[in-house]
Scaffold this motif. Sequence first.
Motif, short mmCIF file in Angstrom:
data_model
loop_
_atom_site.label_atom_id
_atom_site.label_comp_id
_atom_site.label_asym_id
_atom_site.label_seq_id
_atom_site.Cartn_x
_atom_site.Cartn_y
_atom_site.Cartn_z
N PRO A 10 -0.91 -24.39 10.53
CA PRO A 10 -1.78 -25.42 9.96
C PRO A 10 -0.99 -26.64 9.50
N GLU A 11 0.24 -26.42 9.00
CA GLU A 11 1.08 -27.54 8.54
C GLU A 11 1.43 -28.45 9.71
N ASN A 12 1.87 -27.86 10.81
CA ASN A 12 2.20 -28.68 11.99
C ASN A 12 0.95 -29.30 12.61
N ALA A 13 -0.18 -28.60 12.51
CA ALA A 13 -1.44 -29.16 13.03
C ALA A 13 -1.75 -30.48 12.33
N ALA A 14 -1.59 -30.51 11.02
CA ALA A 14 -1.90 -31.74 10.26
C ALA A 14 -0.97 -32.88 10.69
N ILE A 15 0.30 -32.56 10.90
CA ILE A 15 1.27 -33.59 11.33
C ILE A 15 0.93 -34.09 12.73
N GLU A 16 0.63 -33.15 13.64
CA GLU A 16 0.36 -33.51 15.04
C GLU A 16 -0.95 -34.28 15.17
N ILE A 17 -1.98 -33.88 14.41
CA ILE A 17 -3.26 -34.61 14.43
C ILE A 17 -3.04 -36.05 13.99
N ALA A 18 -2.30 -36.22 12.89
CA ALA A 18 -2.08 -37.56 12.33
C ALA A 18 -1.26 -38.44 13.28
N TYR A 19 -0.51 -37.81 14.17
CA TYR A 19 0.31 -38.55 15.12
C TYR A 19 -0.57 -39.27 16.16
N PHE A 20 -1.72 -38.69 16.48
CA PHE A 20 -2.55 -39.25 17.56
C PHE A 20 -3.93 -39.75 17.12
N PHE A 21 -4.40 -39.33 15.94
CA PHE A 21 -5.77 -39.68 15.54
C PHE A 21 -5.81 -40.26 14.13
N SER A 22 -6.72 -41.23 13.94
CA SER A 22 -7.04 -41.67 12.59
C SER A 22 -8.26 -40.89 12.11
N GLY A 23 -8.44 -40.85 10.81
CA GLY A 23 -9.52 -40.05 10.23
C GLY A 23 -10.89 -40.38 10.80
N THR A 24 -11.15 -41.65 11.08
CA THR A 24 -12.48 -42.05 11.55
C THR A 24 -12.75 -41.60 12.99
N GLU A 25 -11.71 -41.17 13.71
CA GLU A 25 -11.90 -40.70 15.10
C GLU A 25 -12.26 -39.22 15.15
N ILE A 26 -12.20 -38.54 14.02
CA ILE A 26 -12.47 -37.10 13.97
C ILE A 26 -13.87 -36.90 13.38
N VAL A 27 -14.76 -36.36 14.20
CA VAL A 27 -16.17 -36.26 13.80
C VAL A 27 -16.61 -34.80 13.89
N GLY A 28 -16.68 -34.16 12.74
CA GLY A 28 -17.02 -32.73 12.70
C GLY A 28 -18.50 -32.48 12.80
#
Length: 139
Positions: A121-139
């Motif tokens: 989960p720690e690396n997931a957060a780093i990797e997500i932030a590398y390619f996406f901004s918060g507004t691009e993630i729509v749950g």
Amino acid sequence: MTEQTFSIIKPDATRRNLTGSVNAMLEGAGLRIVAQKRIHMSQAQAESFYGVHKERPFFGSLVAFMTSGPVVVQVLEGENAVLKNREVMGATNPEQADEGTIRKAFAESIEANSVHGSDSPENAAIEIAYFFSGTEIVG
Ligand code: CMP
């Protein structure tokens, strides 16, 4: 607990038009694709993303492969998403991947292994932030 993980559909899979087939397996495993975009990684992006592997003998070849064609970067969400994604991906080396996994079905080699998934989960957060901004993630 609902969790997010980061995923890449690699150039060997996009080249063979397997984006939809991979996504069907991810969704079939109970993961939701809450962000997704097709990009062509630059050399600098690939070197930085795989920086932990820079001393490994396969680093140069890996960077060349990951920049050889389009990839689809994704955020996946679900219960225990990191582990669930690793299970549906299968082993890094497709020769060791179980039946029913993405790599067993589609991977060409240990390098051209169709998908990447975060290992924690720690690396997931780093990797997500590398390619996406918060507004691009729509749950
Ligand atoms: P991935 O899960 O994206 O993490 C590192 C990548 O390096 C791996 O998948 C493979 O695509 C690639 N790779 C190439 N050779 C090896 C190797 N011998 N061991 C592990 N990964 C390798």
